[in-house]
Design an enzyme around this catalytic site. Sequence first.
Site, PDB file in Angstrom:
ATOM      1  N   THR A 135       0.881  -1.184   0.027  1.00  0.00           N
ATOM      2  CA  THR A 135       0.105  -0.182  -0.077  1.00  0.00           C
ATOM      3  C   THR A 135       1.011   1.178   0.037  1.00  0.00           C
ATOM      4  O   THR A 135       2.149   1.040   0.467  1.00  0.00           O
ATOM      5  CB  THR A 135      -0.872  -0.160   1.207  1.00  0.00           C
ATOM      6  OG1 THR A 135      -1.399   1.322   1.497  1.00  0.00           O
ATOM      7  CG2 THR A 135       0.089  -0.372   2.503  1.00  0.00           C
ATOM      8  N   ASP A 136       0.375   2.307  -0.544  1.00  0.00           N
ATOM      9  CA  ASP A 136       0.889   3.682  -0.403  1.00  0.00           C
ATOM     10  C   ASP A 136       1.029   3.960   1.011  1.00  0.00           C
ATOM     11  O   ASP A 136       1.885   5.264   1.392  1.00  0.00           O
ATOM     12  CB  ASP A 136       0.260   4.665  -1.288  1.00  0.00           C
ATOM     13  CG  ASP A 136      -0.997   4.854  -1.087  1.00  0.00           C
ATOM     14  OD1 ASP A 136      -1.540   4.457  -0.005  1.00  0.00           O
ATOM     15  OD2 ASP A 136      -1.679   6.061  -1.525  1.00  0.00           O
ATOM     16  N   GLU A 137       0.412   3.723   1.920  1.00  0.00           N
ATOM     17  CA  GLU A 137       0.463   3.958   3.416  1.00  0.00           C
ATOM     18  C   GLU A 137       1.559   3.965   4.054  1.00  0.00           C
ATOM     19  O   GLU A 137       1.796   4.417   5.127  1.00  0.00           O
ATOM     20  CB  GLU A 137      -0.891   3.544   4.094  1.00  0.00           C
ATOM     21  CG  GLU A 137      -2.263   3.486   3.546  1.00  0.00           C
ATOM     22  CD  GLU A 137      -3.514   3.323   4.418  1.00  0.00           C
ATOM     23  OE1 GLU A 137      -3.321   3.420   5.711  1.00  0.00           O
ATOM     24  OE2 GLU A 137      -4.471   2.798   3.663  1.00  0.00           O
ATOM     25  N   TYR A 169      -1.674  -0.747  10.950  1.00  0.00           N
ATOM     26  CA  TYR A 169      -1.823  -1.375   9.636  1.00  0.00           C
ATOM     27  C   TYR A 169      -0.618  -1.070   8.687  1.00  0.00           C
ATOM     28  O   TYR A 169       0.167  -2.058   8.125  1.00  0.00           O
ATOM     29  CB  TYR A 169      -3.026  -0.903   9.140  1.00  0.00           C
ATOM     30  CG  TYR A 169      -3.244  -1.225   7.462  1.00  0.00           C
ATOM     31  CD1 TYR A 169      -3.050  -2.598   7.068  1.00  0.00           C
ATOM     32  CD2 TYR A 169      -3.367   0.031   6.518  1.00  0.00           C
ATOM     33  CE1 TYR A 169      -3.190  -2.955   5.748  1.00  0.00           C
ATOM     34  CE2 TYR A 169      -3.148  -0.578   5.251  1.00  0.00           C
ATOM     35  CZ  TYR A 169      -3.314  -1.847   4.858  1.00  0.00           C
ATOM     36  OH  TYR A 169      -3.111  -1.902   3.289  1.00  0.00           O
ATOM     37  N   LYS A 173       2.495  -3.421   7.176  1.00  0.00           N
ATOM     38  CA  LYS A 173       2.696  -3.699   5.860  1.00  0.00           C
ATOM     39  C   LYS A 173       4.089  -3.185   5.453  1.00  0.00           C
ATOM     40  O   LYS A 173       4.730  -3.919   4.536  1.00  0.00           O
ATOM     41  CB  LYS A 173       1.673  -2.752   4.844  1.00  0.00           C
ATOM     42  CG  LYS A 173       0.373  -3.309   4.863  1.00  0.00           C
ATOM     43  CD  LYS A 173       0.213  -4.746   4.479  1.00  0.00           C
ATOM     44  CE  LYS A 173       0.220  -4.670   2.732  1.00  0.00           C
ATOM     45  NZ  LYS A 173      -0.112  -6.132   2.303  1.00  0.00           N
TER      46      LYS A 173
HETATM   47  N1  LIG Z   1      -8.083  -1.872  -0.079  1.00  0.00           N
HETATM   48  C1  LIG Z   1      -6.966  -1.064  -0.602  1.00  0.00           C
HETATM   49  O1  LIG Z   1      -7.444   0.158  -0.900  1.00  0.00           O
HETATM   50  C2  LIG Z   1      -5.525  -1.278  -0.755  1.00  0.00           C
HETATM   51  C3  LIG Z   1      -4.777  -0.397  -1.281  1.00  0.00           C
HETATM   52  C4  LIG Z   1      -3.262  -0.830  -1.313  1.00  0.00           C
HETATM   53  C5  LIG Z   1      -2.944  -2.239  -1.316  1.00  0.00           C
HETATM   54  N2  LIG Z   1      -3.781  -2.913  -0.363  1.00  0.00           N
HETATM   55  C6  LIG Z   1      -3.300  -4.281   0.047  1.00  0.00           C
HETATM   56  O2  LIG Z   1      -3.834  -5.362  -1.056  1.00  0.00           O
HETATM   57  C7  LIG Z   1      -3.936  -6.432  -0.213  1.00  0.00           C
HETATM   58  C8  LIG Z   1      -5.705  -6.716  -0.461  1.00  0.00           C
HETATM   59  O3  LIG Z   1      -6.365  -5.681   0.001  1.00  0.00           O
HETATM   60  P1  LIG Z   1      -7.846  -5.906   0.250  1.00  0.00           P
HETATM   61  O4  LIG Z   1      -8.456  -4.433   0.507  1.00  0.00           O
HETATM   62  O5  LIG Z   1      -8.489  -6.816  -0.888  1.00  0.00           O
HETATM   63  O6  LIG Z   1      -8.107  -6.552   1.577  1.00  0.00           O
HETATM   64  P2  LIG Z   1      -9.316  -7.513   1.964  1.00  0.00           P
HETATM   65  O7  LIG Z   1      -9.398  -7.242   3.645  1.00  0.00           O
HETATM   66  O8  LIG Z   1     -10.554  -7.168   1.381  1.00  0.00           O
HETATM   67  O9  LIG Z   1      -8.763  -9.036   1.928  1.00  0.00           O
HETATM   68  C9  LIG Z   1      -8.035  -9.809   2.547  1.00  0.00           C
HETATM   69  C10 LIG Z   1      -8.117 -11.101   2.269  1.00  0.00           C
HETATM   70  O10 LIG Z   1      -6.876 -11.959   2.833  1.00  0.00           O
HETATM   71  C11 LIG Z   1      -7.594 -13.068   3.520  1.00  0.00           C
HETATM   72  N3  LIG Z   1      -6.643 -13.357   4.803  1.00  0.00           N
HETATM   73  C12 LIG Z   1      -6.304 -12.593   5.988  1.00  0.00           C
HETATM   74  N4  LIG Z   1      -5.636 -13.178   6.622  1.00  0.00           N
HETATM   75  C13 LIG Z   1      -5.360 -14.199   6.272  1.00  0.00           C
HETATM   76  C14 LIG Z   1      -4.404 -15.282   6.510  1.00  0.00           C
HETATM   77  N5  LIG Z   1      -3.611 -15.190   7.584  1.00  0.00           N
HETATM   78  N6  LIG Z   1      -4.202 -16.361   5.651  1.00  0.00           N
HETATM   79  C15 LIG Z   1      -4.824 -16.399   4.315  1.00  0.00           C
HETATM   80  N7  LIG Z   1      -5.404 -15.385   3.967  1.00  0.00           N
HETATM   81  C16 LIG Z   1      -5.838 -14.322   4.947  1.00  0.00           C
HETATM   82  C17 LIG Z   1      -8.906 -12.678   4.087  1.00  0.00           C
HETATM   83  O11 LIG Z   1      -9.717 -13.710   4.226  1.00  0.00           O
HETATM   84  C18 LIG Z   1      -9.113 -11.812   2.507  1.00  0.00           C
HETATM   85  O12 LIG Z   1      -9.864 -12.758   1.835  1.00  0.00           O
HETATM   86  C19 LIG Z   1      -3.619  -6.094   1.100  1.00  0.00           C
HETATM   87  O13 LIG Z   1      -2.164  -6.678   1.344  1.00  0.00           O
HETATM   88  C20 LIG Z   1      -3.458  -4.709   1.192  1.00  0.00           C
HETATM   89  O14 LIG Z   1      -2.708  -4.278   2.227  1.00  0.00           O
HETATM   90  C21 LIG Z   1      -5.037  -2.688  -0.178  1.00  0.00           C
END
Ligand SMILES: NC(=O)c1ccc[n+]([C@@H]2O[C@H](COP(=O)([O-])OP(=O)(O)OC[C@H]3O[C@@H](n4cnc5c(N)ncnc54)[C@H](O)[C@@H]3O)[C@@H](O)[C@H]2O)c1
Length: 360
Positions: A135-137, A169, A173
């Site tokens: 993430t950019d965070e 968080y 990350k």
């Molecule tokens: N949502 C955003 O805006 C955003 C932006 C940039 C990066 N990200 C990154 O992208 C990735 C996905 O984000 P998202 O928004 O889809 O998250 P999300 O919370 O919607 O989904 C996370 C998924 O990971 C699974 N999970 C959690 N813990 C687990 C474990 N211990 N073992 C196996 N599976 C597990 C969950 O069941 C879920 O399906 C993350 O790594 C997040 O940091 C998110």
Amino acid sequence: MSKTILVTGGAGFIGSAVVRHLINDTVHTVINLDKLTYAGNLESLTTVSDSDRYSFEKVDICDAEEVKRVFTTHQPDIVMHLAAESHVDRSIDGPGEFIETNVVGTYTLLEQARAYWSQLEGEKKAGFKFHHISTDEVYGDLPHPDEVEPGTELPLFTETTPYAPSSPYSASKASSDQLVRAWLRTYKLPTLVTNCSNNYGPYHFPEKLIPLVILNALAGKPLPVYGKGNQIRDWLFVEDHARALVIVALNGEIGETYNIGGHNEKQNIDVVKTICTILDDVKPKEAKYAEQITYVTDRPGHDMRYAIDASKIQKELGWTPQETFESGIRKTVEWYLNNEAWWKAVLDGSYQGERLGAGN
Ligand SMILES: NC(=O)c1ccc[n+]([C@@H]2O[C@H](COP(=O)([O-])OP(=O)(O)OC[C@H]3O[C@@H](n4cnc5c(N)ncnc54)[C@H](O)[C@@H]3O)[C@@H](O)[C@H]2O)c1
């Protein structure tokens, strides 16, 4: 040539968009490894789960034996690691799970990937990639226009911006990104990292700002906005992110980091008002939806501005977002209106109901 891609967190918001894109638009085979926490929903994959190129493994990334079994059974060419705890408010209330999944889980996955990759040979070994999705965070926050002289040029996050995470968080990350880089440097595990801005779009769990506002608006509930609502995020439509991730996983240079963003800097309050205006148009009622907006106490340590310089991925890999914020947000609102069955199922399963998920 068809590859076998192990996607962790493929039942989550972004992971499911990646899986749908891989199955619908490519020839690659997908193994979805997911623990199915409250944020993971197999309902997000019903359009692709019958494909013979798709399979699901309900596994926790912290479980080394199970992760090892998945590597041995499926022999992946590429790992796309998205599994994480992802909600900033939850990380403030309970950071432990964020350290466990995001740090210890990434460590466990790296170690199992390394053990698997070490015993590969030939082209299979040479082609292996571990793509860590972040993430950019991790970069902290940027000066806000309200804090600088009018006309001052505002900086953007680049791939070389130093890390300065603010929340449990983003700190978890940031730690996982650093582990990934250390495994490349120390063990030569072929890794790449992407850091993306805030995503929005279909299948977004209704605790994050945009889906929460849509569903609260429809339910006649307050639309909670943190502080003055002037926090700026750079919004990217999730399907644009999924395309970018697959391009990086297939064509990115080992050892590189790519920032991914939507060139859509918006204040939270403007995002909320835009959703209200679209709802006034597509599902009008007597009162304006904006009358439901309420301002609530700000989140501790709340970052004021994020904005991404995505020129590297554009120049080197030819990716640009296809969706503008205006087109993407309208599609998103319409998707929630047309997919009540999905969000009802998700809410029935686990939703905490009363949370003020007023941030990203
Ligand atoms: N949502 C955003 O805006 C955003 C932006 C940039 C990066 N990200 C990154 O992208 C990735 C996905 O984000 P998202 O928004 O889809 O998250 P999300 O919370 O919607 O989904 C996370 C998924 O990971 C699974 N999970 C959690 N813990 C687990 C474990 N211990 N073992 C196996 N599976 C597990 C969950 O069941 C879920 O399906 C993350 O790594 C997040 O940091 C998110």
